[in-house]
Scaffold this motif. Structure first.
Motif, PDB file in Angstrom:
ATOM      1  N   ASP A  30      -0.770 -50.814 -54.481  1.00 50.13           N
ATOM      2  CA  ASP A  30      -0.786 -49.949 -53.302  1.00 50.13           C
ATOM      3  C   ASP A  30      -1.319 -48.562 -53.629  1.00 50.13           C
ATOM      4  OD1 ASP A  30       0.260 -51.970 -51.793  1.00 50.13           O
ATOM      5  OD2 ASP A  30       2.322 -51.213 -51.805  1.00 50.13           O
ATOM      6  N   ARG A  62       8.777 -50.698 -49.267  1.00 54.09           N
ATOM      7  CA  ARG A  62       8.305 -51.595 -50.321  1.00 54.09           C
ATOM      8  C   ARG A  62       6.981 -51.079 -50.879  1.00 54.09           C
ATOM      9  NH1 ARG A  62      10.416 -55.182 -53.883  1.00 54.09           N
ATOM     10  NH2 ARG A  62       8.863 -56.691 -54.557  1.00 54.09           N
ATOM     11  N   LEU A  78      11.043 -50.936 -55.349  1.00 58.69           N
ATOM     12  CA  LEU A  78       9.893 -51.459 -56.073  1.00 58.69           C
ATOM     13  C   LEU A  78      10.306 -52.107 -57.389  1.00 58.69           C
ATOM     14  CD1 LEU A  78       8.014 -48.307 -57.478  1.00 58.69           C
ATOM     15  CD2 LEU A  78      10.299 -48.246 -56.548  1.00 58.69           C
ATOM     16  N   THR A  79       9.388 -52.877 -57.942  1.00 60.73           N
ATOM     17  CA  THR A  79       9.608 -53.556 -59.211  1.00 60.73           C
ATOM     18  C   THR A  79       9.342 -52.603 -60.368  1.00 60.73           C
ATOM     19  OG1 THR A  79       7.308 -54.271 -59.338  1.00 60.73           O
ATOM     20  CG2 THR A  79       8.862 -55.740 -58.185  1.00 60.73           C
ATOM     21  N   HIS A 123       3.986 -51.901 -53.811  1.00 62.09           N
ATOM     22  CA  HIS A 123       3.414 -52.849 -54.762  1.00 62.09           C
ATOM     23  C   HIS A 123       2.569 -52.083 -55.796  1.00 62.09           C
ATOM     24  CE1 HIS A 123       4.568 -56.039 -51.952  1.00 62.09           C
ATOM     25  NE2 HIS A 123       4.063 -55.279 -50.994  1.00 62.09           N
ATOM     26  N   ALA A 174       5.664 -51.808 -60.570  1.00 59.38           N
ATOM     27  CA  ALA A 174       5.198 -50.836 -59.575  1.00 59.38           C
ATOM     28  C   ALA A 174       5.657 -49.426 -59.934  1.00 59.38           C
ATOM     29  CB  ALA A 174       5.708 -51.224 -58.187  1.00 59.38           C
TER      30      ALA A 174
END
Length: 348
Positions: free
Chosen positions: A71, A66, A92-93, A68, A96
Motif C-alpha cells: 500500500d 488495514r 497490520l502484519t 498491506h 507491513a
C-alpha cells in the motif's frame, strides 16, 4: 502560552449544546460557550478566528485501518485526513510494519495493532500499542492464553478478530477466561464485527469489552444499534482484514439513511461511535478524548454545512430532540450529494 478564540459558529459540545464559540490554549480546550461569553474574556494576547457560521466538531477516529505491505501509506493517510479523521488506528502484519514503520512513527495521533501469533514477532525498536489475534488460533494453541498474559505484562492492548460468528464465539470464550481487571488492562476489543446474535449481546453487555464494527457492506445496522442500546462500547469503522468501504460523513449517512427505522441509528449515536467511543475502545486514559469539552485535547474539524439539526429515524424522537429543553447539540443534516465540506482539521 498560545490562546485562540474561535467564535461566530456552532460548537458540537455536551458541555453547552448551544455553544457558538470555543477557546483553546496550548492544544487543549479551555472553554466553550456563547459569543458574548467569549467576548468577555478576550484580550490582546489572544488570537481570534471567525468561524462565519461553520461547525466545530470532534475529528473522526478510525477504529481500524488495514494496511498491506504494498500500500501507499501516504495516500491512505491523506484520504482519511481529507475525510476529517484526526486519530488513526492501523492494523497490520509484521511485514507491513517493517515496510511502513518510518512513516507510521512520524504520524500524529496514530496507534498500531500488530497481527501476530507470537510476541517475538514484535520488533523491540518499533512502537506498537497493541496486538491483533485470531481467537480461534488462541483456543487451539495450549499457550494461547499465556500470549495474552505476556501482552498485558508488556503494557500492550489486545484486539481479537471477530469477522465471523465462529470467531465471536471463540472471542467470548477467551473473554470469559479472564477477570474484569485483565479485560480492562488489555482494553480487550473485538474487531471486524458485522453481525451479532441476541446471545452475543447478552454476554457482551456484562463484560468490559469493546466492539469494532466494520464499515463494509456486510454490516448489519441492527447489530450495531442493539450493541449501542445495550450500553456496549461500540466503534464504527474497524476493518482489520479489509480496506474501508466508506469514510466520514458518507459512513455516517449510510447509518442514518432511509430504511427500517428499527435498524437505523440517530446521527448522534453514529457520530459517537466514530469519535469518543473509539478512544474508549482503546482504553485511553483520558475519558474526555473525542469530545469538545474543557480539559479535552483540541483535535477537531471545522465543517461548512447548509443546515444543522438532530437527525433521527423516529419523527417523534426528532420532535423532542429539537425542543430546547432536550439540550441536544446539533449535527449537520446528512443528505446524499450535500454532505458537509471540510474546511480544516486541527490537531491538539
Amino acid at each position: 502560552m498560545s490562546t485562540t478564540v474561535l467564535r461566530d459558529g456552532s460548537v458540537y459540545s455536551p458541555a453547552d449544546p448551544y455553544a457558538t464559540a470555543m477557546v483553546i490554549q496550548d492544544g487543549m480546550v479551555q472553554w466553550v460557550g456563547s459569543d458574548a461569553g467569549a467576548e468577555s474574556i478576550l484580550d490582546d494576547s489572544m488570537q481570534v478566528e471567525e468561524l462565519e457560521g461553520d461547525l466545530l466538531a470532534p475529528a473522526f477516529a478510525a477504529a481500524g485501518i488495514r494496511v498491506h505491505p504494498e500500500d501507499d501509506l501516504q495516500d491512505t493517510v491523506q484520504k482519511y485526513r481529507a475525510a476529517g479523521y484526526g486519530a488513526l488506528t492501523f492494523m497490520l502484519t509484521p511485514e507491513a510494519l517493517q515496510q511502513h514503520h518510518q512513516h507510521l512513527t512520524s504520524l500524529q495521533d496514530a496507534a498500531i495493532y500488530l497481527e501476530i501469533e507470537h510476541l517475538h514477532q514484535i520488533p523491540d525498536h518499533l512502537s506498537v500499542q497493541g496486538i491483533l489475534l485470531d481467537p480461534q488460533g488462541i483456543l487451539e494453541n495450549e499457550t494461547g492464553m499465556s500470549l495474552l498474559d505476556e501482552a498485558q505484562a508488556r503494557g500492550l492492548k489486545a484486539a481479537l478478530r471477530a469477522d465471523s460468528s465462529a470467531r465471536i464465539d471463540a472471542a467470548l470464550q477467551i473473554a470469559l477466561k479472564m477477570d474484569s481487571l485483565q479485560r480492562m488492562k488489555l482494553a480487550l476489543r473485538l474487531d471486524g464485527v458485522t453481525d451479532l446474535t441476541e446471545s452475543h449481546i447478552t454476554q457482551l453487555s456484562s463484560m468490559n469489552v469493546a466492539l469494532g464494527f466494520t464499515s463494509g457492506p456486510a454490516l448489519q445496522k441492527s447489530a450495531l444499534k442493539a450493541a449501542i442500546t445495550a450500553g456496549i462500547t461500540s466503534m464504527l469503522g474497524s476493518n482489520p482484514t479489509q480496506d474501508s468501504q466508506l469514510l466520514g460523513w458518507e459512513l455516517a449517512l449510510s447509518m442514518v439513511s432511509a430504511g427500517e427505522s428499527d435498524h437505523q441509528l440517530s446521527a448522534r449515536a453514529t457520530f459517537a461511535a466514530m469519535t469518543k467511543s473509539c478512544f474508549r475502545g482503546m482504553g485511553h486514559r483520558n475519558p474526555l478524548m473525542g469530545q469538545l469539552v474543557p480539559q479535552a485535547p483540541a483535535t477537531f474539524c471545522r465543517w461548512r454545512a447548509d443546515q444543522l439539526m438532530v437527525q433521527t429515524p423516529d419523527s417523534r424522537v426528532a420532535a423532542w430532540s429539537t425542543d430546547p429543553r432536550a439540550r441536544i447539540p446539533l449535527l449537520p443534516v446528512l443528505e446524499a450529494g450535500n454532505l458537509p465540506t471540510l474546511i480544516s482539521l486541527h490537531h491538539a
